[in-house]
Design an enzyme around this catalytic site. Structure first.
Site, PDB file in Angstrom:
ATOM      1  N   MET A 150       0.839  -1.211   0.000  1.00  0.00           N
ATOM      2  CA  MET A 150       0.000   0.000   0.000  1.00  0.00           C
ATOM      3  C   MET A 150       0.866   1.250   0.000  1.00  0.00           C
ATOM      4  SD  MET A 150      -3.211   0.839   0.047  1.00  0.00           S
ATOM      5  CE  MET A 150      -4.618   0.667   1.129  1.00  0.00           C
ATOM      6  N   GLY A 151       1.561   1.492  -1.119  1.00  0.00           N
ATOM      7  CA  GLY A 151       2.305   2.741  -1.296  1.00  0.00           C
ATOM      8  C   GLY A 151       1.378   3.728  -1.989  1.00  0.00           C
ATOM      9  N   ILE A 153       0.731   4.050  -5.198  1.00  0.00           N
ATOM     10  CA  ILE A 153      -0.134   3.453  -6.237  1.00  0.00           C
ATOM     11  C   ILE A 153      -1.247   2.642  -5.573  1.00  0.00           C
ATOM     12  CG2 ILE A 153      -0.213   1.911  -8.248  1.00  0.00           C
ATOM     13  CD1 ILE A 153       2.769   2.675  -8.756  1.00  0.00           C
ATOM     14  N   SER A 231       3.061  -5.316 -10.268  1.00  0.00           N
ATOM     15  CA  SER A 231       4.349  -4.855  -9.723  1.00  0.00           C
ATOM     16  C   SER A 231       5.491  -5.384 -10.587  1.00  0.00           C
ATOM     17  CB  SER A 231       4.502  -5.281  -8.264  1.00  0.00           C
ATOM     18  OG  SER A 231       4.526  -6.682  -8.126  1.00  0.00           O
ATOM     19  N   ARG A 232       5.967  -6.574 -10.284  1.00  0.00           N
ATOM     20  CA  ARG A 232       6.976  -7.238 -11.107  1.00  0.00           C
ATOM     21  C   ARG A 232       6.605  -8.717 -11.195  1.00  0.00           C
ATOM     22  NH1 ARG A 232       8.155  -2.927 -12.622  1.00  0.00           N
ATOM     23  NH2 ARG A 232      10.169  -1.871 -12.599  1.00  0.00           N
ATOM     24  N   GLU A 261       9.231 -12.187 -18.856  1.00  0.00           N
ATOM     25  CA  GLU A 261       8.650 -11.022 -19.527  1.00  0.00           C
ATOM     26  C   GLU A 261       9.605 -10.582 -20.623  1.00  0.00           C
ATOM     27  OE1 GLU A 261       6.729  -8.104 -16.910  1.00  0.00           O
ATOM     28  OE2 GLU A 261       7.579  -6.558 -18.203  1.00  0.00           O
ATOM     29  N   HIS A 280       2.750  -5.053 -19.713  1.00  0.00           N
ATOM     30  CA  HIS A 280       3.455  -4.121 -18.823  1.00  0.00           C
ATOM     31  C   HIS A 280       3.237  -2.669 -19.265  1.00  0.00           C
ATOM     32  CE1 HIS A 280       7.114  -3.748 -15.917  1.00  0.00           C
ATOM     33  NE2 HIS A 280       6.305  -2.707 -15.798  1.00  0.00           N
TER      34      HIS A 280
HETATM   35  C1  DGY Z   1       8.043   1.242 -13.353  1.00  0.00           C
HETATM   36  O1  DGY Z   1       8.075   2.458 -13.443  1.00  0.00           O
HETATM   37  O2  DGY Z   1       8.751   0.600 -12.568  1.00  0.00           O
HETATM   38  C2  DGY Z   1       7.098   0.539 -14.266  1.00  0.00           C
HETATM   39  O3  DGY Z   1       6.948  -0.802 -13.936  1.00  0.00           O
HETATM   40  C3  DGY Z   1       7.579   0.680 -15.686  1.00  0.00           C
HETATM   41  O4  DGY Z   1       8.789   0.033 -15.824  1.00  0.00           O
END
Ligand code: DGY
Length: 320
Positions: A150-151, A153, A231-232, A261, A280
């Protein structure tokens, strides 16, 4: 004489013009990401490095190949490709682009959750295939959204979800001071897995979060759960996610990031009926990418002028 800088990819006209005005720019224009050997060669006499996206790896080897390097900037908020400790050891400030991409990324994250729950993309596929019929979805209203990470974004996603009548629970390493104001309830990680109807992952990739979502975690979720990763890709064990979806241990996944990815076109995940994958594109709007590029250029130019970077990750070596 202008300082030499390496630019690893395409950027936007206004930030590019600003960069060129102050620097002697060597730009990689493709095809594909800049090859490692090329990057190391260009860095031999470069004072600045501007990384577009996160396709290059900044590590001790790269830093040793760049004896004149004084600043690194990356257009992106995530920096799992950068060894920040190694930069700090060399006294090199590293800047990223937080803040400017929050709303766009929150829109995309909430958008893929909404599309998965209401099957918007499936409906469009049917219409285009001349098979007009209803596709049944699930209400967002009244459901519990669990946010892991919960940052800024996550907070922006929570606001969107509240507008759709969802309850919000979240888990972070530390509880947020203002969660009452946001109407979000702090729960344990296991509580999040068990109580949420939808789980949104927004945690940065780190040694702790890598592979965090595996079989055990999917087993704990409701079998009606929607799982979103923005996220990743590496935060999730892809094989475990595949099994959970295939065996209907969870209902549906919506992914903006994947591991690997890019996801190859013949990857088994893509053959599942209960998944939505986007390439992405969390921050991929004209306005946001332009703002990210501008902030990255401002970080780079500040470092070259030995002034404080507006967004510096390793503040102990920022020019303050
Ligand atoms: C970020 O800003 O980290 C986004 O995932 C785009 O790479």
């Amino acid at each position: 004489m202008k300082p030499k800088v390496v630019l690893t990819g395409q950027t936007w006209p206004i930030p590019y013009a600003k960069l060129q005005e102050h620097c002697d720019v060597r730009q990689w224009t493709g095809p594909g990401p800049i090859p490692r050997e090329q990057l190391l060669e260009w860095l031999e006499d470069a004072e600045g490095l501007l990384s577009v996206g996160h396709s290059i790896k900044v590590d001790e080897e790269l830093l040793s190949a760049a004896p004149k390097l004084r600043v690194i900037a990356q257009s992106g908020v995530g920096y799992d490709n950068i060894d920040v400790a190694a930069c700090t050891k060399k006294g090199i400030p590293f800047g990223n682009t937080p803040g400017v991409l929050v709303e766009a990324t929150a829109d995309l994250t909430f958008g893929i959750l909404l599309s998965a729950m209401r099957r918007i993309h499936e409906g469009w596929d049917l219409v285009r295939a001349n098979q007009w019929r209803e596709v049944m979805g699930t209400d967002l209203y009244g459901k519990t959204l669990g946010i892991y990470g919960m940052g800024d974004i996550g907070t922006a996603v929570a606001k969107r979800a509240k507008a759709s009548g969802m309850q919000i629970i979240y888990h972070n390493r530390t509880r947020k001071q203002d969660d009452d104001q946001l109407g979000a309830k702090y729960v344990s990680f296991d509580g999040l897995l068990e109580e949420a109807d939808c789980i949104v992952v927004l945690v940065p990739l780190s040694a702790q979060s890598k592979g965090m979502f595996g079989k055990q975690q999917f087993d704990r979720m409701k079998n009606t759960a929607y799982f979103v990763n923005a996220s990743r890709g590496q935060v999730v064990q892809t094989d475990a996610l595949y099994d959970a979806l295939k065996q209907n241990k969870i209902a549906y996944a919506a992914l903006d990031v994947t591991d690997p990815e890019p996801l190859p076109g013949d990857h088994p995940l893509l053959a599942l009926p209960n998944i939505l994958v986007t390439p992405h594109i969390g921050s991929a709007t004209y306005e946001t990418r332009n703002s990210m590029a501008m902030l990255a250029v401002d970080n780079l130019l500040a470092g070259l002028a030995e002034k404080p970077l507006p967004a510096c990750v390793n503040s102990s070596v920022n020019y303050i």
